[in-house]
Enzyme design. Sequence first.
Site, PDB file in Angstrom:
ATOM      1  N   GLY A 181       1.060  -1.208   0.144  1.00 59.55           N
ATOM      2  CA  GLY A 181      -0.445  -0.163   0.489  1.00 59.55           C
ATOM      3  C   GLY A 181       1.082   1.268  -0.031  1.00 59.55           C
ATOM      4  O   GLY A 181       1.788   0.789  -0.068  1.00 59.55           O
ATOM      5  N   GLY A 182       0.405   2.369   0.093  1.00 61.42           N
ATOM      6  CA  GLY A 182       1.212   3.727  -0.441  1.00 61.42           C
ATOM      7  C   GLY A 182       0.736   3.803   1.334  1.00 61.42           C
ATOM      8  O   GLY A 182       0.731   3.549   2.115  1.00 61.42           O
ATOM      9  N   ALA A 183       1.847   5.304   1.623  1.00 62.63           N
ATOM     10  CA  ALA A 183       2.159   5.789   2.582  1.00 62.63           C
ATOM     11  C   ALA A 183       0.768   6.382   3.072  1.00 62.63           C
ATOM     12  O   ALA A 183      -0.855   6.604   2.421  1.00 62.63           O
ATOM     13  CB  ALA A 183       2.743   7.507   2.626  1.00 62.63           C
ATOM     14  N   GLY A 236      -2.836   3.120   5.459  1.00 63.86           N
ATOM     15  CA  GLY A 236      -3.600   2.317   6.665  1.00 63.86           C
ATOM     16  C   GLY A 236      -3.411  -0.089   6.366  1.00 63.86           C
ATOM     17  O   GLY A 236      -4.047  -0.655   6.194  1.00 63.86           O
ATOM     18  N   LYS A 237      -1.966   0.146   5.669  1.00 62.76           N
ATOM     19  CA  LYS A 237      -2.036  -1.171   5.704  1.00 62.76           C
ATOM     20  C   LYS A 237      -1.622  -1.914   6.452  1.00 62.76           C
ATOM     21  O   LYS A 237      -1.312  -3.132   6.441  1.00 62.76           O
ATOM     22  CB  LYS A 237      -0.885  -1.594   4.479  1.00 62.76           C
ATOM     23  CG  LYS A 237       0.641  -0.039   4.086  1.00 62.76           C
ATOM     24  CD  LYS A 237       1.467  -0.099   3.374  1.00 62.76           C
ATOM     25  CE  LYS A 237       2.631   0.610   3.764  1.00 62.76           C
ATOM     26  NZ  LYS A 237       1.989   1.930   4.315  1.00 62.76           N
ATOM     27  N   ALA A 280      10.220  -5.441  13.460  1.00 60.53           N
ATOM     28  CA  ALA A 280       9.545  -4.025  13.276  1.00 60.53           C
ATOM     29  C   ALA A 280      11.516  -4.181  12.308  1.00 60.53           C
ATOM     30  O   ALA A 280      13.019  -4.052  13.228  1.00 60.53           O
ATOM     31  CB  ALA A 280      10.160  -3.703  14.702  1.00 60.53           C
ATOM     32  N   HIS A 305       2.620   3.702  15.315  1.00 59.45           N
ATOM     33  CA  HIS A 305       1.775   2.179  15.779  1.00 59.45           C
ATOM     34  C   HIS A 305       2.349   0.793  16.642  1.00 59.45           C
ATOM     35  O   HIS A 305       1.040   0.496  16.837  1.00 59.45           O
ATOM     36  CB  HIS A 305       3.217   1.480  14.706  1.00 59.45           C
ATOM     37  CG  HIS A 305       2.923   2.252  13.238  1.00 59.45           C
ATOM     38  ND1 HIS A 305       3.506   1.339  12.139  1.00 59.45           N
ATOM     39  CD2 HIS A 305       2.620   2.826  12.667  1.00 59.45           C
ATOM     40  CE1 HIS A 305       3.168   2.082  10.531  1.00 59.45           C
ATOM     41  NE2 HIS A 305       2.519   3.088  11.422  1.00 59.45           N
ATOM     42  N   ARG A 341      -1.181   2.385  18.990  1.00 60.84           N
ATOM     43  CA  ARG A 341      -2.195   1.129  18.168  1.00 60.84           C
ATOM     44  C   ARG A 341      -2.209  -0.173  18.457  1.00 60.84           C
ATOM     45  O   ARG A 341      -3.643  -0.777  18.600  1.00 60.84           O
ATOM     46  CB  ARG A 341      -2.308   1.213  16.589  1.00 60.84           C
ATOM     47  CG  ARG A 341      -3.799   0.402  15.932  1.00 60.84           C
ATOM     48  CD  ARG A 341      -3.950   1.533  14.995  1.00 60.84           C
ATOM     49  NE  ARG A 341      -2.421   0.797  13.983  1.00 60.84           N
ATOM     50  CZ  ARG A 341      -1.502   1.223  13.320  1.00 60.84           C
ATOM     51  NH1 ARG A 341      -1.890   2.095  12.831  1.00 60.84           N
ATOM     52  NH2 ARG A 341      -0.633   0.544  12.769  1.00 60.84           N
ATOM     53  N   GLU A 361      12.448  -6.348  16.737  1.00 61.74           N
ATOM     54  CA  GLU A 361      14.144  -5.258  16.269  1.00 61.74           C
ATOM     55  C   GLU A 361      14.598  -6.334  15.183  1.00 61.74           C
ATOM     56  O   GLU A 361      15.727  -6.788  15.733  1.00 61.74           O
ATOM     57  CB  GLU A 361      14.334  -4.074  16.749  1.00 61.74           C
ATOM     58  CG  GLU A 361      13.643  -3.684  18.002  1.00 61.74           C
ATOM     59  CD  GLU A 361      14.434  -2.299  18.277  1.00 61.74           C
ATOM     60  OE1 GLU A 361      15.288  -2.213  17.019  1.00 61.74           O
ATOM     61  OE2 GLU A 361      14.019  -1.396  18.560  1.00 61.74           O
TER      62      GLU A 361
END
Lengths: 174, 174, 174
Positions: free
Chosen positions: C13-15, C18-19, C38, C54, C57, C66
């Site tokens: 998806g784009g920036a 909501g991906k 991450a 992120h 949420r 990481e």
Amino acid sequence: MSGKLPAVTLVLGGARSGKSAFAERLVEAASPMRFYLATGQAWDEEMRARISTHQDRRGAGWETVEAPVELAEALADAARADRPVLVDCLTLWVTNLMLGEHDIDAAFERLAKTLPGLKGPVVFVSNEVGLGIVPDNAMARAFRDHAGRLHQTIAGLADEVHFVAAGLPLKMKG
Amino acid sequence: MSGKLPAVTLVLGGARSGKSAFAERLVEAASPMRFYLATGQAWDEEMRARISTHQDRRGAGWETVEAPVELAEALADAARADRPVLVDCLTLWVTNLMLGEHDIDAAFERLAKTLPGLKGPVVFVSNEVGLGIVPDNAMARAFRDHAGRLHQTIAGLADEVHFVAAGLPLKMKG
Amino acid sequence: MSGKLPAVTLVLGGARSGKSAFAERLVEAASPMRFYLATGQAWDEEMRARISTHQDRRGAGWETVEAPVELAEALADAARADRPVLVDCLTLWVTNLMLGEHDIDAAFERLAKTLPGLKGPVVFVSNEVGLGIVPDNAMARAFRDHAGRLHQTIAGLADEVHFVAAGLPLKMKG
């Protein structure tokens, strides 16, 4: 009178994708009388030419209202008349909010709150701008973040969402 | 011989989306003999490398014709032979027209007029370039306007339009 | 336990499309316990803010690892536990590989080879970056070439591929 259009429609697309023409056809098929809420401001020659091209394409039956910043208010006013409203486009509105240093989140919230109470259907046109390389300057990055958040909000409230490329619509919701 | 391909196909996609490979497979499945109309010119090392990668991937059965500017004429010539033609890509052609200061609208019109009279099927490949941030420089903005208008025109004349991302085609028309 | 998720999923998806939120919902629906790999490194304030948004949420049930560079190794480790793994995102990983001057092709190959042997399902999130104007600088062009090639590879190995715009998923494979 405008029974063919659901309450809220979002038409997303790239530059010169035919998204405005597609949205205009949706609204024209729904009613002989409609409002055109223009968020664009003719601040230079290039912009004047773009606005003029769009105006030439639209035929009779359109009443144009300029709403560069107070979009929620203009929308509430226009939709009172029970005619479909075309808003073209959300990304220019975001640009105007940023340039005028308005409270973006508050403006988005006002717009979102206006939608459920509208009498006539509304079709939003907007540019998808998040599918290229991360822009170098922070302003452009903030812009595409704002635009992306707004698209998610409006798409969440919309009954139909269309993605337009090369003049062809792809239904993503509805 | 090339019955699987409709008269005109447009394959749109981003950079490194796999659009050329997808278009090549369409054309290869249609006929053992086909034309490759290359609009790219190897003006620097990076471009030479890209062209070479594409050539290596294509196997036997391809006759390559360079058509950096006179695309309508080359297409009319190639399609006379009743073999499918792959045009890769329209965006490089637009670049060449702009750099050579050709009449863009006239060139687009010549290409559009050529399509209905072709004997063999043609598949156009092109880059969708309008889904990022508005570019800073006017030349890039003009380029994406031209490309967008051309995509709308060709998509309007095409029997099938595919959008390719991550190597996966999405049929938008046909 | 994670039967709703296929072995490999790619969410493109784009920036601000909501991906990530969509991918998180996929993984959360599959299992109460999951790994979050991450790839992002908080090298400046803007990036720290994005990472923090992120994290806020995502609710409980996530174990964060990481993996800015050694993604294949981290993925093999995480998937050993038979919990679904979310990798967010591939484009930041490509950025880290480039900035660290790692062997990109070797890293891609190691990742691709890891996938078939994983015990738990994995969902990759990545930014589509190839649909804007060709970037001026060679580094950005190389980046979108690498990202595009990686997307094709992962999409080829994936059971499901979703393209997300305005928070809405479009299934491209599966």
